[in-house]
Design a protein around this motif. Structure first.
Motif, PDB file in Angstrom:
ATOM      1  N   GLU A  31       0.991  -1.259   0.197  1.00 28.70           N
ATOM      2  CA  GLU A  31       0.049   0.167   0.120  1.00 28.70           C
ATOM      3  C   GLU A  31       0.914   1.259   0.139  1.00 28.70           C
ATOM      4  O   GLU A  31       0.619   2.093  -0.663  1.00 28.70           O
ATOM      5  N   SER A  32       1.980   1.126   0.746  1.00 27.68           N
ATOM      6  CA  SER A  32       2.668   2.307   0.970  1.00 27.68           C
ATOM      7  C   SER A  32       3.572   2.735  -0.410  1.00 27.68           C
ATOM      8  O   SER A  32       3.529   3.762  -1.021  1.00 27.68           O
ATOM      9  N   LEU A  33       4.025   1.575  -0.931  1.00 30.27           N
ATOM     10  CA  LEU A  33       4.558   1.650  -2.146  1.00 30.27           C
ATOM     11  C   LEU A  33       3.814   2.147  -3.436  1.00 30.27           C
ATOM     12  O   LEU A  33       4.126   2.976  -4.419  1.00 30.27           O
ATOM     13  N   ASN A  34       2.650   1.546  -3.351  1.00 36.12           N
ATOM     14  CA  ASN A  34       1.422   2.138  -4.346  1.00 36.12           C
ATOM     15  C   ASN A  34       1.141   3.650  -4.294  1.00 36.12           C
ATOM     16  O   ASN A  34       1.086   4.382  -5.087  1.00 36.12           O
ATOM     17  N   ARG A  35       1.001   4.145  -2.954  1.00 37.90           N
ATOM     18  CA  ARG A  35       0.633   5.340  -2.699  1.00 37.90           C
ATOM     19  C   ARG A  35       1.864   6.410  -2.976  1.00 37.90           C
ATOM     20  O   ARG A  35       1.600   7.687  -3.592  1.00 37.90           O
ATOM     21  N   ARG A  36       3.098   5.884  -3.023  1.00 36.00           N
ATOM     22  CA  ARG A  36       4.280   6.790  -3.412  1.00 36.00           C
ATOM     23  C   ARG A  36       5.014   6.572  -4.659  1.00 36.00           C
ATOM     24  O   ARG A  36       5.743   7.105  -5.232  1.00 36.00           O
ATOM     25  N   ARG A  37       4.107   5.494  -5.560  1.00 36.74           N
ATOM     26  CA  ARG A  37       4.612   5.561  -7.061  1.00 36.74           C
ATOM     27  C   ARG A  37       4.877   6.885  -7.861  1.00 36.74           C
ATOM     28  O   ARG A  37       5.854   6.734  -8.260  1.00 36.74           O
ATOM     29  N   ALA A  38       4.310   7.546  -7.628  1.00 32.14           N
ATOM     30  CA  ALA A  38       4.359   8.823  -8.490  1.00 32.14           C
ATOM     31  C   ALA A  38       5.329   9.674  -8.141  1.00 32.14           C
ATOM     32  O   ALA A  38       6.358  10.159  -8.830  1.00 32.14           O
ATOM     33  N   ILE A  39       5.827   9.273  -6.935  1.00 36.55           N
ATOM     34  CA  ILE A  39       7.234  10.339  -6.245  1.00 36.55           C
ATOM     35  C   ILE A  39       8.287   9.439  -6.503  1.00 36.55           C
ATOM     36  O   ILE A  39       9.323   9.920  -6.752  1.00 36.55           O
ATOM     37  N   ASN A  40       7.997   8.021  -6.396  1.00 35.88           N
ATOM     38  CA  ASN A  40       9.221   7.308  -6.467  1.00 35.88           C
ATOM     39  C   ASN A  40       9.917   6.941  -8.102  1.00 35.88           C
ATOM     40  O   ASN A  40      10.837   6.809  -8.151  1.00 35.88           O
TER      41      ASN A  40
END
Length: 82
Positions: free
Chosen positions: A63-72
């Motif tokens: 969930e955290s990875l998906n939430r930050r995908r645009a940033i990462n």
């Protein structure tokens, strides 16, 4: 100018007697200076959080990875050919 992360400071010379440095800090972290520059922080045991820690579940990590995908993603794209 370097911003100190604690109001307590000590010099390298004062570290000859670390127990005095720790007593003076009242259990708070101490910035260690050499020639007026921060070289380290001394963090007493009582200043470290001893709360209950737990391991994140796989669902929470995803969930955290998906939430930050645009940033990462720009970083990942940059590193892809390195």
């Amino acid at each position: 100018m370097t911003r100190l992360l604690t109001p307590h400071i000590a010099t390298m010379t004062e570290l000859r007697e670390p127990h005095k440095v720790l007593e003076r800090s009242g259990g708070k972290p101490v910035a260690i200076l050499k020639n007026s520059a921060v070289v380290a922080y001394l963090v007493p045991e009582e200043a470290v959080d001893k709360g209950d820690h737990r391991t994140a579940t796989l669902d929470e990590v995803m969930e955290s990875l998906n939430r930050r995908r645009a940033i990462n993603q720009p970083v990942l794209d940059y590193l892809k050919d390195k």
